[in-house]
Design an enzyme around this catalytic site. Structure first.
Site, PDB file in Angstrom:
ATOM      1  N   ASP A   1      -8.631  -6.724  -2.306  1.00 52.58           N
ATOM      2  CA  ASP A   1      -7.715  -5.720  -1.765  1.00 52.58           C
ATOM      3  C   ASP A   1      -7.643  -4.530  -2.720  1.00 52.58           C
ATOM      4  O   ASP A   1      -7.858  -4.662  -3.920  1.00 52.58           O
ATOM      5  CB  ASP A   1      -6.320  -6.303  -1.507  1.00 52.58           C
ATOM      6  CG  ASP A   1      -5.939  -7.392  -2.496  1.00 52.58           C
ATOM      7  OD1 ASP A   1      -6.591  -7.508  -3.557  1.00 52.58           O
ATOM      8  OD2 ASP A   1      -4.999  -8.135  -2.216  1.00 52.58           O
TER       9      ASP A   1
ATOM     10  N   GLU B   1      -0.884  -4.951   1.174  1.00 53.86           N
ATOM     11  CA  GLU B   1       0.556  -5.028   0.958  1.00 53.86           C
ATOM     12  C   GLU B   1       1.353  -4.737   2.227  1.00 53.86           C
ATOM     13  O   GLU B   1       2.461  -5.219   2.398  1.00 53.86           O
ATOM     14  CB  GLU B   1       0.977  -4.058  -0.160  1.00 53.86           C
ATOM     15  CG  GLU B   1       0.378  -4.370  -1.521  1.00 53.86           C
ATOM     16  CD  GLU B   1       0.904  -5.657  -2.124  1.00 53.86           C
ATOM     17  OE1 GLU B   1       1.843  -6.253  -1.560  1.00 53.86           O
ATOM     18  OE2 GLU B   1       0.371  -6.080  -3.161  1.00 53.86           O
TER      19      GLU B   1
END
Length: 384
Positions: free
Chosen positions: A76, A135
């Site tokens: 990520d 997120e």
């Protein structure tokens, strides 16, 4: 570019740490990733970017020498709305945004693994996915729904890591079953009738209704869920009323559900609906309840692949393996693991501060140790 040195890896990490960006806005991060990758030996590789709805994503596919499968590796790339307080010379240069979850470490490790297999062409095909929006905005789900992982870009199995400040620097942590809980947002709106505080008989108080709802919800985990399993229901926000002497005719609750399996989350959701229906009848009001899970499913590791991964880590003399407990934090890699068999694991970064903290300062020695363990496992996997 030859094999990346420890010093080069640290410089890459520190540059990434200085340019944190929120979900779906990782433009500088994307450009820097492309800059670094473009200097690598791309003779047997293909870069893919500018995906619809995911313009900051980067994928790299390495062609294997004798492929039996395609292995996926995901990292990520987004950051958090946190004001950094580490005092480091390479602190975030973007106000109120920080890599407080350690995604700068994640990306650097991925670049190190990518570089290794570009310098040493792997036996199997390997697809690296530098994913935006972990997120929030569930970038993994967006990518899957766009059909990104089809054809030669479709992995037969997927791997990914998350850093862990509670583990020694460079240690690998994992477990069979669920590593991360699934998360679901829940919003509850109560509608009754406002009125003067002195005449409650003429109003329908939604502070009372919402309060009773919260009280009853506390029994869901204690009385509706198997006690040897784990779940959490938390309401962190309540809005109601405007002034002390006016009865609130409406109220709103916002909260989160956490569960170690999707079955458990769905059970909690059903019980919340039933409690809401009961409150509506008991207090003669309207109760509307809404849920949003998006791509944040439980990270349920594939049994066969995870058993092999753990067995390798336990036997590898260069890997410090730690069996870990499940965590109630969420991770959108769970969505990809619901579509492809795979394993998520921890990389120890040894720090006193926790994830999402403004003072998180991972030990950089974890980077090269993590890369070494992952390279060794993937090479082992390609031959077993």
């Amino acid at each position: 570019m030859a094999q990346l040195t420890d010093e080069e890896l640290i410089q890459i990490r520190r540059h990434l740490h200085q340019i944190p960006e929120l979900a779906m806005h990782e433009t500088q991060t994307h450009d820097y990733l492309i800059e670094v990758i473009s200097k690598m030996n791309l003779e047997h590789a293909e870069i893919r970017e500018q995906l619809p709805d995911l313009p900051t994503a980067v994928l790299v596919r390495i062609e294997g020498t004798n492929p039996q499968r395609t292995i996926g590796y995901r990292t990520d790339i987004d950051a958090l709305p946190v004001s950094e307080q580490t005092g480091l010379p390479f602190s975030s240069t973007h106000p109120d945004v920080m890599h407080a979850c350690g995604h700068d470490i994640h990306m650097t490790v991925a670049l190190g693994v990518l570089n290794h297999f570009l310098e040493h062409q792997p036996k199997d095909n390997v697809v690296f996915f530098f994913q935006p929006a972990e997120e929030s905005e569930n970038g993994g789900k967006v990518a899957y729904e766009q059909g990104v992982f089809q054809g030669k870009w479709q992995p037969d199995e997927f791997y990914g890591l998350h850093d862990n400040p509670d583990l020694p620097a460079g240690a690998i942590g994992c477990r069979m079953g669920t590593l991360f809980a699934g998360t679901t947002e829940v919003n509850v709106d109560f509608h009754g009738k406002s009125g003067h505080a002195a005449f409650p008989q003429n109003a329908n108080d939604m502070v009372v209704a919402a309060s009773q709802f919260i009280n009853q919800v506390q029994t869901i985990i204690s009385r509706s869920i198997n006690p040897i399993e784990s779940g959490v229901v938390t309401f962190g926000l309540m809005k109601a009323g405007t002034i002390r002497n006016v009865i609130a005719g409406s109220a709103r609750l916002e909260g989160t559900i956490r569960g170690l399996t999707q079955v458990m989350i769905e059970r909690i959701v059903e019980r919340l609906k039933e409690v809401a229906e009961g409150i509506a009848k008991s207090y003669d009001c309207t109760v509307k309840i809404a849920f949003n899970q998006g791509g944040y499913l439980p990270v349920e590791n594939n049994p066969e692949l995870t058993k092999r991964f753990i067995s390798f880590c336990e036997q590898d003399d260069q890997t410090n393996f730690v069996e870990t407990a499940p965590a109630m934090t969420g991770e959108d890699f769970g969505y990809l693991l619901s579509k492809f068999p795979g394993t998520m694991f921890w990389l120890g970064v040894e720090d006193d501060s926790q994830l999402h903290s403004a003072t998180l300062n991972p030990k950089e020695e974890s980077i090269s140790k993590g890369i070494n363990s992952i390279n060794r496992f993937l090479e082992f996997r390609m031959n077993h």
